[in-house]
Design an enzyme around this catalytic site. Structure first.
Site, PDB file in Angstrom:
ATOM      1  NE  ARG A   1      46.679  52.423 146.767  1.00  0.00           N
ATOM      2  CZ  ARG A   1      47.722  52.890 146.074  1.00  0.00           C
ATOM      3  NH1 ARG A   1      47.958  52.440 144.849  1.00  0.00           N
ATOM      4  NH2 ARG A   1      48.511  53.801 146.582  1.00  0.00           N
TER       5      ARG A   1
ATOM      6  CE  LYS B   1      51.122  52.645 149.593  1.00  0.00           C
ATOM      7  NZ  LYS B   1      52.342  51.999 149.115  1.00  0.00           N
TER       8      LYS B   1
ATOM      9  CD  GLU C   1      53.556  45.498 143.094  1.00  0.00           C
ATOM     10  OE1 GLU C   1      53.485  46.676 142.725  1.00  0.00           O
ATOM     11  OE2 GLU C   1      52.834  45.033 143.984  1.00  0.00           O
TER      12      GLU C   1
END
Ligand code: PLP
Ligand code: COI
Length: 339
Positions: A80, A183, A219
Site C-alpha cells: 500500500r 494514505k 468511511e
C-alpha cells in the site's frame, strides 16, 4: 521489558529508544540507518511541507502469551505504501526495504512491545517524506523513509464498546477520483474540521458520505465501515476510501464464519436495517457503532439496541485479535514472527 503502565495506554506518542531511516538520493535508496533522534532536519522548501508530498502507514506488533512478537500482514502495508508513493509521485520504498525497516524498528525497541495481558500493542508508523529545496509544484529530488514506533492502547478510548458517529454533509474527506484510496496526509487534513466538530458534539468520529452524490457511506476518518445483517458482512465499494487491511482480513474471517460478504454501495438509509455495524482499522481494530446521527437531515439510525457489541462483531473481533496475538492458528499466513 520497560516499566510502563501498559494497560492504561491510550493511542498516543511515547518516546522509544530508536527509529530507523533511509534516504533516497541520486536515484537510489541508501543504507538503513539507526537513529535515537526524535526530530528530522528538513529544508524549509521541502515538498512534504508545502505540497503534502508525503505518505504514511500504520501497522502493529503484538506480543503473544508465548512471549513471541508478531507482525500482522506487513507485506500488505508495504504494497500500500508503494501505491501511496506512486499516487503523489514519490520514490516508492521497495517491499523488502519496507519489511526490513519495520522488523528492525521493532527489534530495536522490543522492550516497548506491551505484554500479552495488557491487551496493548506496539504501533508502527512508517513515513515517507519529499525532501529538498523546491518552490514550484513538482516532485522532490530526494526522499526520507522513517519507521518509528510507539506502544499504544485503544484508538477510541471506549475500546471495544459501541460509540455514536455523526454524518456531516458539509464536509468531504476525499474527492471521488482524488487521493482517498492512498494514505497521504492531505486526506487527514481535509477530515480534521469535521472530526474535531464530531468530537465536540460527543461523537467518536465523523462518518463520511461519498463526495459526489452524498448518498452512500464512504468511511470514517481513520477506519473503514462495515454493517451486518441477514448473516451478511457488507462494506462499501468506493473510489474514495482507503483499502483497509483490517477490513480485507475481516471479509475473509466473515467468510470463514459462514457469512456472505458483499462489497457494494451502501446507501445511508440502509443504516436503518443493520443489526450491527462497526468501524475497522489497525488503530481502531473493531469499534462497534452505537448509532449514526445525520446532523443535517436530522435523522438517527440506532444500530446497537442494548449498548453492547453485537454477536458477530464480537466473534470477528475475537478471531482477529486471536490471530494477531497468536492465540488462534494463522490459517491464512498473515503473521510474521520476529526472530
Ligand atoms: N481508512 C483510513 C482513512 C485509515 O487511515 C485507516 C488506517 O490505516 C483505515 C481505513 C484502516 O486501514 P487498515 O486496516 O489497513 O489499518
Ligand atoms: C491506522 O489505523 O493505522 C491509522 O493510520 C489510523 C489513524 C491513526 C490515522
Amino acid at each position: 521489558m520497560k516499566n510502563l503502565d501498559w494497560s492504561s495506554l491510550g493511542f498516543g506518542y511515547l518516546k522509544t529508544d530508536y527509529n530507523v531511516r533511509c534516504y533516497y538520493r541520486n536515484g537510489k535508496w541508501g543504507e538503513l540507518e539507526v537513529s535515537s533522534e526524535e526530530t528530522v532536519t528538513l529544508h524549509m522548501g521541502a515538498t512534504c511541507l508545502h505540497y503534502g508530498q508525503e505518505a504514511f502507514e500504520g501497522l502493529k506488533a503484538y506480543r503473544g502469551k508465548d512471549g513471541k512478537i508478531r507482525l500482522f500482514r506487513v507485506e500488505e502495508n508495504a504494497k500500500r505504501m508503494i501505491r501511496s508513493a506512486e499516487g503523489v509521485v514519490m520514490a516508492p520504498v521497495p517491499e523488502e526495504l519496507f519489511i526490513k525497516a519495520v522488523k528492525k524498528a521493532v527489534e530495536l525497541n522490543k522492550d516497548f512491545v506491551p505484554p500479552y495481558e495488557s491487551g496493548a500493542s506496539l504501533y508502527i508508523r512508517p513515513l515517507l517524506l519529499g525532501l529538498g529545496a523546491q518552490v514550484g509544484v513538482k516532485p522532490a529530488p530526494e526522499y526520507l523513509f522513517i519507521v518509528f514506533v510507539s506502544p499504544v492502547g485503544p484508538y477510541f478510548k471506549e475500546g471495544f464498546k459501541p460509540t455514536p458517529m455523526a454524518i456531516m454533509r458539509g464536509y468531504d474527506r476525499a474527492a471521488p477520483l482524488g487521493t482517498g484510496t492512498i494514505k497521504v496526509g492531505g486526506n487527514y487534513a481535509a477530515g480534521m474540521v469535521p472530526t474535531v466538530l464530531a468530537h465536540e458534539k460527543g461523537y467518536s468520529a465523523c462518518l463520511f458520505l461519498d463526495a459526489k452524490e452524498k448518498k452512500y457511506i464512504d468511511e470514517c476518518g481513520p477506519a473503514n465501515f462495515f454493517g451486518i445483517k441477514d448473516n451478511t458482512y457488507i462494506t462499501p465499494e468506493s473510489t474514495s476510501i482507503l483499502p483497509s487491511i483490517t477490513n480485507k482480513s475481516l471479509m475473509q474471517l466473515a467468510e470463514d464464519l459462514g457469512l456472505k460478504v458483499e462489497r457494494r454501495h451502501v446507501p445511508e438509509e440502509e443504516l436503518a436495517t443493520f443489526e450491527e455495524a462497526g468501524a475497522c482499522g489497525t488503530a481502531a481494530v473493531i469499534s462497534p457503532i452505537l448509532r449514526v446521527d445525520d446532523l443535517d437531515e436530522h435523522k438517527t439510525y440506532q444500530i446497537s439496541k442494548d449498548g453492547k457489541p453485537g454477536p458477530i462483531c464480537e466473534k470477528l473481533y475475537n478471531k482477529l485479535r486471536g490471530i494477531q496475538y497468536g492465540d488462534e492458528p494463522d490459517t491464512h499466513g498473515w503473521v510474521t514472527l520476529l526472530d
